[in-house]
Scaffold this motif. Sequence first.
Motif, PDB file in Angstrom:
ATOM      1  N   ARG A 233      47.332  39.916  39.832  1.00  0.00           N
ATOM      2  CA  ARG A 233      46.611  39.170  38.972  1.00  0.00           C
ATOM      3  C   ARG A 233      47.048  37.926  38.660  1.00  0.00           C
ATOM      4  NH1 ARG A 233      42.062  41.305  35.918  1.00  0.00           N
ATOM      5  NH2 ARG A 233      41.650  39.986  33.976  1.00  0.00           N
ATOM      6  N   SER A 234      46.280  36.913  38.661  1.00  0.00           N
ATOM      7  CA  SER A 234      46.872  35.621  38.298  1.00  0.00           C
ATOM      8  C   SER A 234      45.495  34.666  37.725  1.00  0.00           C
ATOM      9  CB  SER A 234      47.484  34.829  39.470  1.00  0.00           C
ATOM     10  OG  SER A 234      47.993  33.462  39.264  1.00  0.00           O
ATOM     11  N   TYR A 235      44.917  34.978  36.806  1.00  0.00           N
ATOM     12  CA  TYR A 235      43.742  34.371  36.057  1.00  0.00           C
ATOM     13  C   TYR A 235      44.385  33.143  35.298  1.00  0.00           C
ATOM     14  CZ  TYR A 235      40.169  37.516  38.060  1.00  0.00           C
ATOM     15  OH  TYR A 235      39.289  38.046  38.942  1.00  0.00           O
ATOM     16  N   HIS A 241      50.038  39.202  36.608  1.00  0.00           N
ATOM     17  CA  HIS A 241      51.113  40.495  36.870  1.00  0.00           C
ATOM     18  C   HIS A 241      50.787  41.078  38.132  1.00  0.00           C
ATOM     19  CE1 HIS A 241      47.599  43.010  35.988  1.00  0.00           C
ATOM     20  NE2 HIS A 241      47.396  42.292  34.814  1.00  0.00           N
ATOM     21  N   VAL A 242      52.047  41.598  38.732  1.00  0.00           N
ATOM     22  CA  VAL A 242      52.196  42.288  39.935  1.00  0.00           C
ATOM     23  C   VAL A 242      52.237  43.725  39.563  1.00  0.00           C
ATOM     24  CG1 VAL A 242      52.798  42.549  42.201  1.00  0.00           C
ATOM     25  CG2 VAL A 242      53.013  40.239  41.259  1.00  0.00           C
ATOM     26  N   THR A 243      51.383  44.509  40.097  1.00  0.00           N
ATOM     27  CA  THR A 243      51.330  46.041  39.869  1.00  0.00           C
ATOM     28  C   THR A 243      51.620  46.873  41.196  1.00  0.00           C
ATOM     29  OG1 THR A 243      50.029  45.842  37.956  1.00  0.00           O
ATOM     30  CG2 THR A 243      50.410  48.287  38.809  1.00  0.00           C
ATOM     31  N   LEU A 244      52.680  47.700  41.450  1.00  0.00           N
ATOM     32  CA  LEU A 244      52.898  48.377  42.428  1.00  0.00           C
ATOM     33  C   LEU A 244      52.329  49.623  42.706  1.00  0.00           C
ATOM     34  CD1 LEU A 244      54.191  48.187  45.352  1.00  0.00           C
ATOM     35  CD2 LEU A 244      56.178  48.692  44.423  1.00  0.00           C
ATOM     36  N   LEU A 245      51.704  49.939  43.728  1.00  0.00           N
ATOM     37  CA  LEU A 245      51.209  51.352  43.765  1.00  0.00           C
ATOM     38  C   LEU A 245      52.015  52.297  44.859  1.00  0.00           C
ATOM     39  CD1 LEU A 245      48.914  53.466  43.563  1.00  0.00           C
ATOM     40  CD2 LEU A 245      47.704  52.424  45.296  1.00  0.00           C
TER      41      LEU A 245
END
Length: 362
Positions: A233-235, A241-245
């Motif tokens: 996400r980079s609005y 942020h970067v979220t890892l699944l």
Amino acid sequence: MIEDINDKEDIRLILDYKRAMAMDKVPLPDMEEERKRFWEKQKQVRPFSHEMQQNVNIKMLRLKRWCIVASVAAVLFLGLFLGAFFYHPSVVQVQVFAADKSAVDPKLNFGDITYVIKEETPDQQLYAHGIIATRKSIDLSTKKAATLPIEEQLQTLTTPCGQDYTVTLSDGTTVLLNAASQLIFPDVFVKEQRIVYLKGEAYFDVAPDKEHPFIVKTDYFETVVLGTKFNVRSYSKLDAHVTLLEGKVTVANDMAPALTLQPEEQVSLTEDGMLRKQAVDIYPYLEWQNGYFYFDNVSLVEIMKELGRWYNVDVVFENDEMIDYKMHFVASRTESLMYAVRNLNALGIFYVTLDGNRIIIQ
């Protein structure tokens, strides 16, 4: 207790004034008419005497004084009423999101040509280039090795507010692009690194390829992966942020050393541009791809920005005390904006109204 007919007349006048003020009318009494009517009634009741005349004069003087006082009071009341009706104290409006009135369909910049993708069936012009593009998705995985160019040809896909879009890249990587986002990618990967550029938000399911790392670049950081599932996400600087699944990624920028993420961890950007890693509940960050708004302990301003971005409406706060109010809120992205507004108002904490193309929080 009403002693005589004159007291009754005084009472009637009082009631007339109250009724007039209730109807927003303030008639001033006609003193001559009141005097004549008074004398006529007095003659019918009993003969006149000098003493009675004096009493009548006293009562008429009292009535005149009362009428003057009542008239002044009524005029003041009317002035206050009209002032309250027409005067609206200035309300400080804080606009936190502006609608994009320029785009309603996905756009693809291919070379020097911009294609607006409106149809549910594949665009024939793009199909001639080996690209299968509809209003919901674009697929470049059918590009053949025999057609590989010497240099990568970058393409730019832009989504409008209110729509996500699925991109299948030439290596088989799938990208779900959120609303009001932009992805720059080559039509075919031919270099040692598979590099794409993102503005906005996207969920990546990267095709494994140990020989060719996959890199997502944004204005605030870059994420390097070999094969994994993660959300970027980079609005804006404060919304990045970067979220890892699944799998493992590294995130770095010019301000901080690289951080390695394990599943259910997130890297976000601090106000001074540094990177911060933390364990998170990943589902609130991924539910958008399943068609839901999911907010858990999130400020109202962030929730309203997301609604503004999806429904493409301006968002204005008139009650700035509620901007940082944190709350839990869940809604389907397939429902109407009015449905979301009703759910917000049902909380009974604040009031949300729709005014044309604006959401107003009061």
